[in-house]
Design a protein around this motif. Sequence first.
Motif, PDB file in Angstrom:
ATOM      1  N   HIS A 169      31.489  87.442 -31.606  1.00  0.00           N
ATOM      2  CA  HIS A 169      31.676  86.013 -31.888  1.00  0.00           C
ATOM      3  C   HIS A 169      32.447  85.314 -30.758  1.00  0.00           C
ATOM      4  O   HIS A 169      32.039  84.251 -30.273  1.00  0.00           O
ATOM      5  CB  HIS A 169      32.428  85.872 -33.229  1.00  0.00           C
ATOM      6  N   GLU A 170      33.539  85.929 -30.335  1.00  0.00           N
ATOM      7  CA  GLU A 170      34.365  85.294 -29.308  1.00  0.00           C
ATOM      8  C   GLU A 170      33.685  85.304 -27.943  1.00  0.00           C
ATOM      9  O   GLU A 170      33.921  84.416 -27.125  1.00  0.00           O
ATOM     10  CB  GLU A 170      35.726  85.991 -29.223  1.00  0.00           C
ATOM     11  N   SER A 218      25.452  86.886 -34.937  1.00  0.00           N
ATOM     12  CA  SER A 218      24.732  87.582 -36.008  1.00  0.00           C
ATOM     13  C   SER A 218      23.430  88.190 -35.525  1.00  0.00           C
ATOM     14  O   SER A 218      22.927  89.157 -36.102  1.00  0.00           O
ATOM     15  CB  SER A 218      24.460  86.608 -37.158  1.00  0.00           C
ATOM     16  N   LYS A 219      22.860  87.638 -34.417  1.00  0.00           N
ATOM     17  CA  LYS A 219      21.634  88.199 -33.861  1.00  0.00           C
ATOM     18  C   LYS A 219      21.868  89.563 -33.220  1.00  0.00           C
ATOM     19  O   LYS A 219      20.945  90.376 -33.104  1.00  0.00           O
ATOM     20  CB  LYS A 219      21.049  87.238 -32.832  1.00  0.00           C
ATOM     21  N   LYS A 220      23.098  89.819 -32.767  1.00  0.00           N
ATOM     22  CA  LYS A 220      23.419  91.070 -32.078  1.00  0.00           C
ATOM     23  C   LYS A 220      23.997  92.124 -33.019  1.00  0.00           C
ATOM     24  O   LYS A 220      24.310  93.230 -32.604  1.00  0.00           O
ATOM     25  CB  LYS A 220      24.407  90.793 -30.947  1.00  0.00           C
ATOM     26  N   VAL A 226      28.110  92.669 -43.120  1.00  0.00           N
ATOM     27  CA  VAL A 226      29.381  93.104 -42.532  1.00  0.00           C
ATOM     28  C   VAL A 226      30.052  91.934 -41.808  1.00  0.00           C
ATOM     29  O   VAL A 226      31.271  91.735 -41.897  1.00  0.00           O
ATOM     30  CB  VAL A 226      29.151  94.286 -41.563  1.00  0.00           C
ATOM     31  N   TYR A 227      29.260  91.157 -41.097  1.00  0.00           N
ATOM     32  CA  TYR A 227      29.799  89.987 -40.388  1.00  0.00           C
ATOM     33  C   TYR A 227      30.393  88.978 -41.363  1.00  0.00           C
ATOM     34  O   TYR A 227      31.465  88.427 -41.147  1.00  0.00           O
ATOM     35  CB  TYR A 227      28.688  89.342 -39.556  1.00  0.00           C
ATOM     36  N   MET A 258      25.501  78.358 -43.605  1.00  0.00           N
ATOM     37  CA  MET A 258      24.663  78.092 -42.436  1.00  0.00           C
ATOM     38  C   MET A 258      24.070  79.372 -41.866  1.00  0.00           C
ATOM     39  O   MET A 258      22.976  79.354 -41.298  1.00  0.00           O
ATOM     40  CB  MET A 258      25.472  77.364 -41.360  1.00  0.00           C
ATOM     41  N   LEU A 259      24.796  80.484 -42.017  1.00  0.00           N
ATOM     42  CA  LEU A 259      24.259  81.770 -41.539  1.00  0.00           C
ATOM     43  C   LEU A 259      22.999  82.168 -42.318  1.00  0.00           C
ATOM     44  O   LEU A 259      22.083  82.782 -41.760  1.00  0.00           O
ATOM     45  CB  LEU A 259      25.322  82.859 -41.687  1.00  0.00           C
TER      46      LEU A 259
END
Length: 599
Positions: A169-170, A218-220, A226-227, A258-259
């Motif tokens: 994310h970061e 989230s694509k990776k 879990v995310y 939104m995810l």
Amino acid sequence: MEAFFIYIAKSTGLIAMFYFAYYFLLRKETFFNSSRWFLLAGLLTSVLLPFVVYTQIVWIDPAPVADTVFHYNNNPAYLPQTFEPQSFRIDWNMVSLAVYIIGFAAFMLKFAIDFYSLNSVLKGKTIEQQADFKFIDINENIAPFSYFDYIVYNSSMYTQAELESILEHEKVHSDQYHTIDVLISRVFCILFWFNPVIWLYKKAILQNLEFIADSEASKKIADKKVYQYTLLKITTHENCVAITNHFYQSLIKKRIVMLNKNQSKNSNYWKYTAIIPALGAFILLFQMETIAQEKKQSQKEIVEKQTKSQDVYKINSSTTDQELSAIVKNLKTNHNVDVVISEVKRNSKNELINILVEIQKGSGEAQTIQIEGNNAIKECSIIITTENDGSKKINLITEGQPDEPEALQNDMEIVSSPPNVPNSITPPNPPAPPVFPQGPMPQVPVSAYANMPKPPVPPANPNDKAAVKKYDKEMAEFEKKMENYEPDMASFEKEIEEIMEKRSAIFDKEMEKYEIAMEKYNADMEKFGQDMEQKFGSDSEYSKNMKKYEIEMRKYENQMRQQEKQMRQQEIKMKEVEKQRIQYQKEVLKKQKEENRRS
């Protein structure tokens, strides 16, 4: 000052316009990257668009030049403005500016403190370089965050899977330079701290950046659940470093929604163009400037407008009765002015010593002048001025007074001679009143005006750089040529002032002498009256005539003082004429702007 507040108001309005467009049209769409650039474009537009002004040239007729004619007989052409003493007033512009500066300084101080706090977290820490990222593992209980290529986290607080989600994310924040968006939004909050919409705007920017990072991270990650669990766990952190992209956000529910939301349809991209009509309306309402320019006139038209005719009919001691009748007839035939000349008396030399002239023009108030005494009269004149519009102005003046336009009050009474004294007793003679010095005045350099260069016409399209550059060059040449005429006009004005100052000084001295002589004369007359009463009694015809004569003299003295006051006011009135002409041009321009806005 006013321009600054207008700029702030326009920028605030544009910020609100972009925010509400995002909130009602784009907030629920999944075009996160497009929304990022839309929000940044809104901030940039709010700063630059108020400077973009489109000019519209409106041609108007030249402002009429007011004639500097002053009539003191109930018909003034211009009246001096009166200025009332100003009471204490609160300058609300200065108060508003002071409040703005105080708020600006407070938020700048907060911004500096946040930078200091960030520097305290990063200072002295071990940095692990991996590819384009600098990882810093800290021991403090602070939510993970990124600042440009720095990614800061506390590994002891998370499992390996949770830490992987956080770092992915970061990395998105760091890789896409989201820190720049955060800093820009913070700067705008400082500049427009008084506007509640800017704080909502900042919140929308930060929220959208989190949507971007969540979507890319989230694509990776193989397991999205879990995310999402990691997001929920991070909500327990309350300590965050400002001016950074920190993983903790209070709007976790929206991020999770939104995810899991389906990708928006490409047809919804039209919503980004909805702001264009609003911007067009803003430009038409607030960024259109009307410039009024006077139509060019030929030298012939200027001369024709400035031309006016004058007819002067003079009466002096040698004017015959036939000539007086001819004057009456000509005034009636040529100007439709009714004149009555009566009480005509002559001495042994057939010189006029007494005359009464009465003038009536239409339904206007009659003007009169009477001269009586034992000596031949001085020259008096009837001046008929025909203006360009056909109107006529009538002035009666006597010898020693300026002809036009500085005519004295037409109703001034001329004091008769003292009554005949019995037994050849000689009364004291009254002093002669001073007359304001006359003489030729320097001519206005009309030839200079005739050869004066014409100003260049500004380009119709201000966006035409070539035309604007040409106009600037022509304007510079025009200003340089105009400088050559300034010395002539300055010299002319200085010459006029010097002449009027010298004449005023002479007149003031003569008036002082006259006032002293009048005081002596009044004392002599009082003594003379007492002597006459002792000799002839207070009820004699002579004593009655003397009292009447004294009243006339005092009245005449007051009139002379009033004349002095009127002459001193002339200079003030001349200056007021120029002020009124400038004010007229401003009013024309203002009226034209209002008409354009209504249309």
